[in-house]
Design an enzyme around this catalytic site. Structure first.
Site, short mmCIF file in Angstrom:
data_model
loop_
_atom_site.label_atom_id
_atom_site.label_comp_id
_atom_site.label_asym_id
_atom_site.label_seq_id
_atom_site.Cartn_x
_atom_site.Cartn_y
_atom_site.Cartn_z
CD GLU A 257 -3.01 -1.32 2.10
OE1 GLU A 257 -2.83 -0.87 3.23
OE2 GLU A 257 -4.09 -1.83 1.71
CG ASP A 336 -7.65 -5.84 3.94
OD1 ASP A 336 -7.33 -6.20 5.08
OD2 ASP A 336 -7.65 -4.65 3.58
CD GLU A 364 -10.12 -1.94 7.47
OE1 GLU A 364 -9.23 -2.66 7.97
OE2 GLU A 364 -9.94 -1.28 6.42
O1 GCW Z 1 -7.27 -3.29 5.30
C1 GCW Z 1 -6.25 -2.43 5.20
C2 GCW Z 1 -6.68 -1.25 6.00
C3 GCW Z 1 -5.55 -0.32 6.27
C4 GCW Z 1 -4.41 -1.12 6.92
C5 GCW Z 1 -4.02 -2.25 6.01
C6 GCW Z 1 -2.96 -3.14 6.61
C7 GCW Z 1 -2.81 -0.37 8.52
O2 GCW Z 1 -7.71 -0.60 5.32
O3 GCW Z 1 -6.00 0.69 7.11
O4 GCW Z 1 -3.32 -0.30 7.22
O5 GCW Z 1 -5.13 -3.05 5.75
O6 GCW Z 1 -3.32 -4.15 7.18
O7 GCW Z 1 -1.79 -2.83 6.52
#
Ligand code: GCW
Length: 641
Positions: A257, A336, A364
């Site tokens: 990311e 995720d 989340e």
């Molecule tokens: O799912 C995503 C989240 C991010 C997170 C990332 C991760 C900390 O939206 O907020 O960042 O995963 O796990 O690194």
């Protein structure tokens, strides 16, 4: 601190102790915790004139965190494999007493299944918490470490009481301010945090920035093959361990990311991890290296790239190349933290590498601590998933899987977790990491009784509602493993095409006749990453678990499920049902009004209103979307807007 939720599962017991305790043993921290617990939970200070003796002792054990509780008519002995084991024994005894187990016949040996039972806090130095739904950070304020000492100590006790023994204090997304945790500027404060947690047997972890050698060291590169970079990490490790001699290690999110990492410099993940591992090794530290790597700049038109394949492709070929103190931290699913996805094919696929299984307690994608969602039910399903014909995921625990990790759901809210009932998830995580053989049902029942008292009908009602909550949430969410139909960025509420034309690799590719991505060997080939047995299971629509159908297969809306229902009708039905279930939950909660302290009752009642609004929104947006796309009416003639 006031408010019912603050004490969480360490509530004063409504039950009588039945004896006057006398406490024997060295007057160490475990002794103090035992005395404190007997007083706080039962209002009984141990006294020399007590009529039942609790003896606290240590006796070397190959599993130092293990403990035994041996009761008899005159007294009970708590024996720990070391001081830490003794402390766990004390907490084990106190919770058993609260649950009403008679001391005389207590005969227990407990030892943790894995060495590392870890919480990751996604806390930023500015005091915010990424994906946090329970208020501000417990550790940071205004760019620096900042905390309420009393609270932090109470937090440490809560975590230790369920066996958590490592915590990362800062977000895996490390910014320039928190990168300074490696420097003299922040380390004195970090050392004080470590002092709070140390007596509770909890070691700290620091999430570090891959570019630290550049940002902090003034070097031109962070290339792990560069000698100066290796020296930077060595010096940093030496400095950190001067301040925090028992640090558990570092945590790294690299090449993920938009974060920098070895791949961006033409190096492999093992090169990136090992240089830091070598710096930590002399101090006994580990590097937790996350496997959450995928192309987050995908063109949605590209149907070749399949995000769930990414982590395996990156890491599987490197099995055996990581130093012994590297733990690859693997999210439980390949996407995720969605409400439903298969297990990561990496789990159990690397026999030469330590693995950490990463869960998410913070909700989340699962209702953000507004909606009720018992995560333990999902974890149990994950652990019960086969890796081969002869091995379940839970069988990996204690072998390849040497760490169980979860993203915390806690913050500065008075009740720690925002939604009071979300405390169950933190509780269950610790206990499940300690012993993955415990069922979600048992853990939920224990939590309910410890929190609200042992009224059988209360415990029964709460437990069954919590156990059902995951399935209810799933009903009104994206159907059958599809995932991602959420509002972008903040991830609460429905948006069927929110992620459809984005760069994140999250597509369902709905047309008016079909939906889903074919991930079989005839499609993207994702299924081939699993052991043959599991591959074959998912490969065929007949044997693929129905809940995962749209994760693995592209299907027509007319596809018939096992019960004869069409796919489209299943979508309509579950979304109507989900709202009905939430209304039923509200009734159930209202029926408990008399039995729950008023402030606790009200706070949860408010959350249910939010959940009902959310469930309705999901129902109407999702059903409407599918109706518009397919033109197929609901065969029960209900209102679709
Ligand atoms: O799912 C995503 C989240 C991010 C997170 C990332 C991760 C900390 O939206 O907020 O960042 O995963 O796990 O690194």
């Amino acid at each position: 601190m006031d408010g019912f939720g603050y004490r969480a599962w360490l509530q004063p017991s409504k039950a009588q102790l039945g004896f006057i305790p006398r406490l024997k043993g060295a007057k160490d921290f475990a002794w103090e915790e035992c005395a404190h617990g007997l007083e706080a939970l039962f209002g009984r200070k141990p006294t020399n004139r007590g009529d039942y003796t609790i003896t606290l002792e240590t006796s070397p054990d190959p599993a130092p965190e293990a403990y035994t509780l041996r009761g008899g008519p005159e007294g009970l002995t708590v024996t720990g494999g070391c001081e830490k084991g003794l402390l766990y024994g004390v907490y084990g005894l106190l919770s058993r007493l609260c649950l009403g187990e008679p001391v005389e016949t207590m005969n227990v040996r407990e030892k943790p299944a894995v060495r590392h039972r870890v919480l990751n806090h996604w806390d930023n130095a500015n005091g915010t918490v990424e994906r946090g739904y329970a208020g501000a950070s417990l550790f940071f304020k205004g760019g620096r470490i900042g905390y309420d000492l009393v609270r932090l100590k109470d937090y440490a006790r809560l975590l230790a009481s369920v066996g958590i023994n490592e915590i990362c204090v800062n977000n895996v997304n490390v910014y320039r301010d928190s990168a300074k945790l490696l420097t003299d500027e922040m380390l004195p404060d970090l050392a004080r945090v470590a002092e709070v947690f140390r007596p509770f047997g909890i070691r700290l972890i620091i999430a570090v920035h891959f570019d630290s050698p550049v940002i902090l060291g003034g070097l031109e590169t962070a290339d792990p093959a560069d000698g100066a970079v290796a020296r930077f990490w060595e010096e940093s490790a030496r400095r950190v361990y001067e301040y925090v001699p028992d640090l558990a290690g570092f945590l790294m999110k690299a090449d993920s990311e938009f974060r920098s990492g070895p791949a961006a410099l033409g190096r492999t993940q093992d090169e990136g991890a090992n240089v830091i591992a070598k710096a930590l090794a002399p101090f006994g530290g580990n590097i937790y290296w996350r496997c959450f790597i995928y192309n987050c700049a995908q063109d949605w038109r590209d149907t070749e790239t399949d995000r769930p394949k990414a982590a395996y492709n990156e890491f599987h070929p490197l099995d055996g190349k990581f130093d012994d103190n590297v733990i690859l931290q693997i999210k439980h699913g390949p996407s995720d933290f969605q409400v439903r996805e298969p297990n990561s094919p990496l789990l159990g696929a690397m026999t030469q590498t330590h693995q950490g299984l990463e869960f998410q307690i913070t909700q989340e994608y699962t209702g953000q601590q507004k909606d009720l969602y018992a995560t333990a039910v999902q974890w149990e399903e994950i652990l019960d998933t086969p890796v081969t014909d002869a091995c379940m995921t839970r069988d990996l625990v204690g072998h390849e899987v040497t760490a169980i990790v979860a993203v915390s759901n806690t913050g500065a809210d008075a009740n720690w977790t925002g939604h009071l009932l979300a405390q169950a998830n933190l509780y269950a995580f610790g206990r499940m990491a300690w012993n993955p053989a415990q069922t979600a049902e048992q853990l939920t029942r224990d939590w309910a009784a410890l929190t609200f008292g042992r009224d059988p009908s209360l415990v029964e009602t709460l437990t069954s509602m919590l156990l059902e909550s995951r399935h209810v949430y799933e009903k009104y969410n994206a159907p059958l493993g599809l995932g991602w139909m959420v509002n972008i960025s903040h991830h609460y509420g429905p948006s069927p095409e929110g992620y459809e034309y984005m760069k994140w690799g999250t597509y369902h590719r709905a047309t008016h006749t079909h939906i889903g991505v074919d991930r079989t060997t005839h499609g993207t080939g994702y299924t081939a990453q699993y052991h043959n047995y599991v591959r074959d299971l998912y490969e065929s629509k007949k044997t693929c678990p129905e809940k995962l159908l749209l994760f693995f297969h592209r299907l027509p809306y007319t596809y018939k499920l096992k019960n004869g229902q069409t796919l489209i009708q299943y979508i309509y039905d579950t979304h109507f049902e989900g709202v009905g279930d939430v209304k039923r939950f509200i009734k159930i909660w209202e029926s408990l009004n008399e039995k729950i302290p008023q402030d606790a009752y009200d706070s949860v009642r408010e959350k249910f209103d939010m959940q009902l609004a959310n469930a309705r929104e999901w129902r109407d947006v999702i059903n409407n979307y599918f109706y518009r796309v397919t033109g197929v009416p609901d065969d029960k003639g209900r209102k679709i807007y």
